[in-house]
Scaffold this motif. Structure first.
Motif, mmCIF file in Angstrom:
data_model
loop_
_atom_site.group_PDB
_atom_site.id
_atom_site.type_symbol
_atom_site.label_atom_id
_atom_site.label_comp_id
_atom_site.label_asym_id
_atom_site.label_seq_id
_atom_site.Cartn_x
_atom_site.Cartn_y
_atom_site.Cartn_z
ATOM 1 N N ALA A 151 0.826 -1.206 0.000
ATOM 2 C CA ALA A 151 0.000 0.000 0.000
ATOM 3 C C ALA A 151 0.859 1.254 0.000
ATOM 4 O O ALA A 151 0.488 2.281 -0.595
ATOM 5 N N GLN A 152 2.011 1.193 0.670
ATOM 6 C CA GLN A 152 2.932 2.332 0.598
ATOM 7 C C GLN A 152 3.398 2.538 -0.846
ATOM 8 O O GLN A 152 3.488 3.681 -1.328
ATOM 9 N N PHE A 153 3.700 1.426 -1.529
ATOM 10 C CA PHE A 153 4.080 1.530 -2.937
ATOM 11 C C PHE A 153 2.960 2.185 -3.741
ATOM 12 O O PHE A 153 3.215 3.088 -4.557
ATOM 13 N N VAL A 154 1.716 1.754 -3.544
ATOM 14 C CA VAL A 154 0.594 2.306 -4.305
ATOM 15 C C VAL A 154 0.448 3.797 -4.036
ATOM 16 O O VAL A 154 0.268 4.602 -4.964
ATOM 17 N N ASN A 155 0.491 4.188 -2.769
ATOM 18 C CA ASN A 155 0.398 5.593 -2.379
ATOM 19 C C ASN A 155 1.417 6.437 -3.160
ATOM 20 O O ASN A 155 1.067 7.450 -3.799
ATOM 21 N N ARG A 156 2.642 5.985 -3.185
ATOM 22 C CA ARG A 156 3.714 6.805 -3.760
ATOM 23 C C ARG A 156 3.771 6.691 -5.284
ATOM 24 O O ARG A 156 4.054 7.678 -5.968
ATOM 25 N N PHE A 157 3.488 5.496 -5.824
ATOM 26 C CA PHE A 157 3.413 5.378 -7.283
ATOM 27 C C PHE A 157 2.316 6.288 -7.818
ATOM 28 O O PHE A 157 2.500 6.954 -8.842
ATOM 29 N N MET A 158 1.187 6.316 -7.149
ATOM 30 C CA MET A 158 0.072 7.160 -7.588
ATOM 31 C C MET A 158 0.458 8.634 -7.603
ATOM 32 O O MET A 158 0.083 9.380 -8.529
ATOM 33 N N LEU A 159 1.213 9.085 -6.629
ATOM 34 C CA LEU A 159 1.633 10.484 -6.596
ATOM 35 C C LEU A 159 2.614 10.794 -7.722
ATOM 36 O O LEU A 159 2.590 11.897 -8.283
ATOM 37 N N LEU A 160 3.451 9.832 -8.050
ATOM 38 C CA LEU A 160 4.484 10.072 -9.054
ATOM 39 C C LEU A 160 4.002 9.794 -10.474
ATOM 40 O O LEU A 160 4.412 10.483 -11.417
ATOM 41 N N ARG A 161 3.109 8.807 -10.653
ATOM 42 C CA ARG A 161 2.701 8.360 -11.979
ATOM 43 C C ARG A 161 1.175 8.254 -12.099
ATOM 44 O O ARG A 161 0.650 7.237 -12.555
ATOM 45 N N PRO A 162 0.435 9.267 -11.726
ATOM 46 C CA PRO A 162 -1.038 9.128 -11.713
ATOM 47 C C PRO A 162 -1.636 8.889 -13.091
ATOM 48 O O PRO A 162 -2.715 8.287 -13.211
ATOM 49 N N GLU A 163 -0.969 9.331 -14.142
ATOM 50 C CA GLU A 163 -1.520 9.175 -15.493
ATOM 51 C C GLU A 163 -1.607 7.721 -15.929
ATOM 52 O O GLU A 163 -2.285 7.396 -16.913
ATOM 53 N N TRP A 164 -0.962 6.825 -15.202
ATOM 54 C CA TRP A 164 -0.990 5.399 -15.539
ATOM 55 C C TRP A 164 -2.156 4.658 -14.896
ATOM 56 O O TRP A 164 -2.351 3.458 -15.189
ATOM 57 N N LEU A 165 -2.922 5.288 -14.029
ATOM 58 C CA LEU A 165 -3.893 4.559 -13.214
ATOM 59 C C LEU A 165 -5.338 4.892 -13.550
ATOM 60 O O LEU A 165 -5.686 6.063 -13.702
ATOM 61 N N TRP A 166 -6.167 3.825 -13.630
ATOM 62 C CA TRP A 166 -7.619 4.059 -13.695
ATOM 63 C C TRP A 166 -8.284 3.820 -12.342
ATOM 64 O O TRP A 166 -9.462 4.152 -12.161
ATOM 65 N N ALA A 167 -7.554 3.289 -11.376
ATOM 66 C CA ALA A 167 -8.046 3.164 -10.001
ATOM 67 C C ALA A 167 -6.888 2.750 -9.114
ATOM 68 O O ALA A 167 -5.927 2.119 -9.570
ATOM 69 N N ALA A 168 -6.993 3.077 -7.815
ATOM 70 C CA ALA A 168 -5.975 2.689 -6.843
ATOM 71 C C ALA A 168 -6.649 2.289 -5.542
ATOM 72 O O ALA A 168 -7.575 2.965 -5.082
ATOM 73 N N SER A 169 -6.182 1.185 -4.949
ATOM 74 C CA SER A 169 -6.693 0.712 -3.669
ATOM 75 C C SER A 169 -5.523 0.607 -2.687
ATOM 76 O O SER A 169 -4.577 -0.155 -2.913
ATOM 77 N N ILE A 170 -5.583 1.386 -1.618
ATOM 78 C CA ILE A 170 -4.504 1.524 -0.644
ATOM 79 C C ILE A 170 -4.978 0.923 0.668
ATOM 80 O O ILE A 170 -5.849 1.491 1.337
ATOM 81 N N LEU A 292 -15.077 2.682 -16.664
ATOM 82 C CA LEU A 292 -14.044 2.833 -17.694
ATOM 83 C C LEU A 292 -14.528 2.286 -19.027
ATOM 84 O O LEU A 292 -14.372 2.931 -20.075
ATOM 85 N N ARG A 293 -15.135 1.109 -19.003
ATOM 86 C CA ARG A 293 -15.592 0.491 -20.242
ATOM 87 C C ARG A 293 -16.796 1.217 -20.825
ATOM 88 O O ARG A 293 -16.917 1.347 -22.044
ATOM 89 N N ALA A 294 -17.676 1.708 -19.955
ATOM 90 C CA ALA A 294 -18.815 2.481 -20.446
ATOM 91 C C ALA A 294 -18.351 3.759 -21.136
ATOM 92 O O ALA A 294 -18.882 4.145 -22.188
ATOM 93 N N ALA A 295 -17.347 4.418 -20.552
ATOM 94 C CA ALA A 295 -16.812 5.632 -21.178
ATOM 95 C C ALA A 295 -16.165 5.317 -22.515
ATOM 96 O O ALA A 295 -16.295 6.082 -23.479
ATOM 97 N N ALA A 296 -15.455 4.179 -22.593
ATOM 98 C CA ALA A 296 -14.820 3.796 -23.858
ATOM 99 C C ALA A 296 -15.873 3.480 -24.921
ATOM 100 O O ALA A 296 -15.705 3.813 -26.097
ATOM 101 N N ASP A 297 -16.970 2.830 -24.526
ATOM 102 C CA ASP A 297 -18.037 2.521 -25.477
ATOM 103 C C ASP A 297 -18.717 3.787 -25.974
ATOM 104 O O ASP A 297 -19.106 3.881 -27.143
ATOM 105 N N ALA A 298 -18.858 4.770 -25.068
ATOM 106 C CA ALA A 298 -19.526 6.017 -25.441
ATOM 107 C C ALA A 298 -18.666 6.867 -26.358
ATOM 108 O O ALA A 298 -19.179 7.612 -27.195
#
Length: 308
Positions: A151-170, A292-298
């Motif tokens: 979870a520490q990894f997720v917290n910090r990866f999200m701060l540094l690389r948020p453009e890579w994520l469609w969701a995060a669970s910490i 995410l999939r609904a937005a892609a379909d739309a």
């Protein structure tokens, strides 16, 4: 029997009308896979769950990354998300970040995203590139789960690389990094650009849906209290609170103040145990994946940011 040269195709063996040709894979490349070396960073490895019929699904495969805690039971975390992968047509990637890759017995480097000569965000993105290449898929973004040290990894990866994520669970981190322009990394984010060469992308960060989970009984402080002179000591190391629930509440408030949508739960009767949290994470990821999939379909022609 020697299985090295055996190959598998999806269970129905066919190629239904309108689908591209089905690529053949090795015996251990589908379902619960073998363990692979990360090609760009050979000190690290990972395993996968790959839905056997992912090529024939009516929905595009997506990627979920699940990150282990300090005991490094990475295959167990993969297995506990297998049912989600099968039902949602999602590949599950579970990295292994071993202790002491530099020969110094450091067990915490991945939690803080770096140690001398290693950037753990880059290690994970290299693994994602490996998976994309092996299965002929493109993952512009993925979901990221972590428990405890993960979870520490997720917290910090999200701060540094948020453009890579469609969701995060910490889930139940021992220490947290706040969105804080006053404190340096890892307590805050003031110096992320000078430290990592990446500025804090507040707009991309605000688009990441976040779930924060912790057990109400997860209050032991022995493992999470930083001591002056320790490897990860810095001023403010314990300022987010004494216990995991206190520290996660500070992170939740920090993310809300930064404009993120945060789903926060304190689970009654639960201690430091990932099992009851994983079921909550699956529900959260399923809901975000449906959006995410609904937005892609739309908007089928919508373009996500590309990554270098």
């Amino acid at each position: 029997m020697d299985h090295k040269n055996r190959t598998l195709v999806p269970a129905n063996g066919g190629n239904p009308l309108g689908h591209p040709p089905v690529k053949r894979f090795g015996l251990y490349d589908l379902g619960q896979t073998t363990v692979y070396t990360a090609s760009q960073h050979p000190s690290f490895s990972y395993c996968l769950y790959v839905p056997p019929n992912f090529q024939l699904s009516a929905v595009k495969p997506e990627l979920v990354v699940v990150v282990h805690g300090s005991p490094r039971t990475f295959m167990d975390f993969r297995d506990r998300f297998q049912d989600f992968g099968a039902s949602e047509n999602a590949l599950i990637l579970s990295p292994l970040f071993p202790v002491g890759v530099q020969g110094d017995h450091n067990a915490d480097g991945y939690k803080y995203l770096s140690e001398p000569g290693i950037r753990y965000d880059e290690v994970l993105l290299g693994m994602v590139a490996d998976v994309s290449s092996r299965y002929d898929l493109r993952f512009d973004r993925f979901a990221l789960f972590g428990f405890s040290g993960g979870a520490q990894f997720v917290n910090r990866f999200m701060l540094l690389r948020p453009e890579w994520l469609w969701a995060a669970s910490i889930c139940a981190p021992g220490s947290v990094t706040l969105v804080d322009d006053v404190s340096d990394w890892w307590v805050g984010t003031r110096d992320v650009e000078s430290r990592f060469g990446l500025a804090l992308n507040r707009a991309a960060l605000a688009r990441v849906p976040v779930q924060t989970l912790v057990g109400a009984q997860d209050v032991d402080t022995d493992e999470i209290t930083h001591v002056e002179g320790g490897r990860n000591w810095m001023p403010g190391a314990n300022s987010a609170g004494r216990t995991r629930p206190e520290r996660l509440e500070r992170l939740r408030a920090s993310l809300l103040a930064a404009g993120l949508s945060v789903t926060h739960e304190v689970l009654d009767g639960v201690g430091h145990d990932p099992v009851p949290m994983i079921s909550h994470t699956k529900q959260f990821f399923a809901a975000e994946l449906a959006r995410l999939r609904a937005a892609a379909d739309a908007s089928p022609c919508a373009q996500f940011p590309t990554h270098s």
